[in-house]
Motif scaffolding. Structure first.
Motif, short mmCIF file in Angstrom:
data_model
loop_
_atom_site.label_atom_id
_atom_site.label_comp_id
_atom_site.label_asym_id
_atom_site.label_seq_id
_atom_site.Cartn_x
_atom_site.Cartn_y
_atom_site.Cartn_z
N ARG A 190 45.61 43.17 -3.43
CA ARG A 190 45.39 44.61 -3.28
C ARG A 190 44.84 45.17 -4.57
NH1 ARG A 190 50.73 45.64 0.15
NH2 ARG A 190 49.86 44.93 2.09
N SER A 191 43.94 46.11 -4.41
CA SER A 191 43.38 46.79 -5.58
C SER A 191 44.45 47.68 -6.19
CB SER A 191 42.20 47.65 -5.17
OG SER A 191 41.18 46.87 -4.64
N PRO A 192 44.43 47.82 -7.50
CA PRO A 192 45.36 48.78 -8.10
C PRO A 192 45.01 50.19 -7.65
CG PRO A 192 43.87 47.84 -9.75
CD PRO A 192 43.59 47.15 -8.47
N ARG A 193 46.01 51.05 -7.53
CA ARG A 193 45.79 52.43 -7.11
C ARG A 193 45.89 53.34 -8.32
NH1 ARG A 193 49.42 54.39 -2.65
NH2 ARG A 193 47.79 55.92 -2.42
N LEU A 194 44.99 54.29 -8.39
CA LEU A 194 44.95 55.25 -9.47
C LEU A 194 44.82 56.65 -8.87
CD1 LEU A 194 44.68 55.98 -12.52
CD2 LEU A 194 42.21 55.70 -12.21
N PHE A 195 45.79 57.51 -9.17
CA PHE A 195 45.75 58.90 -8.70
C PHE A 195 45.61 59.78 -9.92
CE2 PHE A 195 47.11 62.99 -7.32
CZ PHE A 195 46.77 63.04 -5.97
N THR A 196 44.55 60.57 -9.97
CA THR A 196 44.34 61.47 -11.10
C THR A 196 44.26 62.91 -10.61
OG1 THR A 196 41.93 61.26 -10.99
CG2 THR A 196 43.08 59.72 -12.41
N TRP B 120 41.00 54.52 -6.11
CA TRP B 120 41.26 55.76 -6.84
C TRP B 120 41.17 56.99 -5.94
CZ3 TRP B 120 37.50 59.53 -6.95
CH2 TRP B 120 36.20 59.12 -6.60
N VAL B 121 41.86 58.03 -6.37
CA VAL B 121 41.82 59.34 -5.72
C VAL B 121 41.91 60.38 -6.84
CG1 VAL B 121 43.01 60.94 -4.17
CG2 VAL B 121 43.00 58.52 -3.65
N ASN B 122 41.13 61.43 -6.74
CA ASN B 122 41.19 62.50 -7.73
C ASN B 122 41.41 63.84 -7.03
OD1 ASN B 122 40.49 63.40 -10.68
ND2 ASN B 122 39.42 64.79 -9.33
N ARG C 253 37.27 62.26 -4.29
CA ARG C 253 37.86 63.45 -4.90
C ARG C 253 38.19 64.39 -3.75
NH1 ARG C 253 34.38 65.20 -9.02
NH2 ARG C 253 32.72 64.80 -7.55
N PHE C 254 39.28 65.13 -3.87
CA PHE C 254 39.55 66.18 -2.90
C PHE C 254 40.06 67.40 -3.64
CE2 PHE C 254 43.71 64.29 -3.26
CZ PHE C 254 44.63 65.28 -2.95
N ALA C 255 39.89 68.55 -3.02
CA ALA C 255 40.29 69.82 -3.63
C ALA C 255 41.25 70.53 -2.69
CB ALA C 255 39.05 70.69 -3.87
N VAL C 256 42.15 71.33 -3.28
CA VAL C 256 43.12 72.09 -2.49
C VAL C 256 43.15 73.53 -2.97
CG1 VAL C 256 44.59 70.12 -1.97
CG2 VAL C 256 45.07 71.51 -3.99
N GLY C 257 43.56 74.41 -2.08
CA GLY C 257 43.72 75.82 -2.40
C GLY C 257 44.52 76.50 -1.31
#
Length: 115
Positions: free
Chosen positions: A13-19, A45-47, A102-106
């Motif tokens: 499995r690929s390492p997971r990175l959350f920024t 990754w996820v940003n 990348r995802f954005a929230v509001g």
């Protein structure tokens, strides 16, 4: 009759990175600050790009999510409560909703923020 046995196959499995990034993670004339992640294939990754303003308030669960655009509420503001922002982080990690994005929230509302 010849029987063959297979060696167990390891699951890699690929390492997971959350920024969590701010405006610095968005596109600029010089490129995208996430280009270094987008070019790699060995990191999952996820940003998260939160709203323009984060303030204490109430957990509402009524936030909006987009993949690239700043989230603006019905009053033309980009805000989210710290409580809803924290929930989006947990949801994204636990549900693996995004992958190499990348995802954005509001906030959808303006009345859930403390003054």
């Amino acid at each position: 009759m010849c029987s063959r046995t297979r060696a167990p196959t390891a699951i890699v499995r690929s390492p997971r990175l959350f920024t969590v990034g701010g405006a610095g993670s968005l596109r600029t004339p010089d490129g995208d600050a996430l280009d270094f992640l987008k070019g790699g294939h060995d990191v999952e990754w996820v940003n998260l790009s939160p709203a323009g303003g984060i303030a204490p308030g109430h957990r509402t669960g009524t936030y909006r999510v987009t993949e690239e655009d700043l989230v603006i509420n019905e009053s033309g503001e980009s805000l989210i409560t710290a409580e809803d922002d924290a929930v989006t982080v947990i949801d994204a990690i636990e549900n693996k909703r995004f992958s190499r994005k990348r995802f954005a929230v509001g906030s959808k509302q303006v009345d859930n923020l403390s003054s």
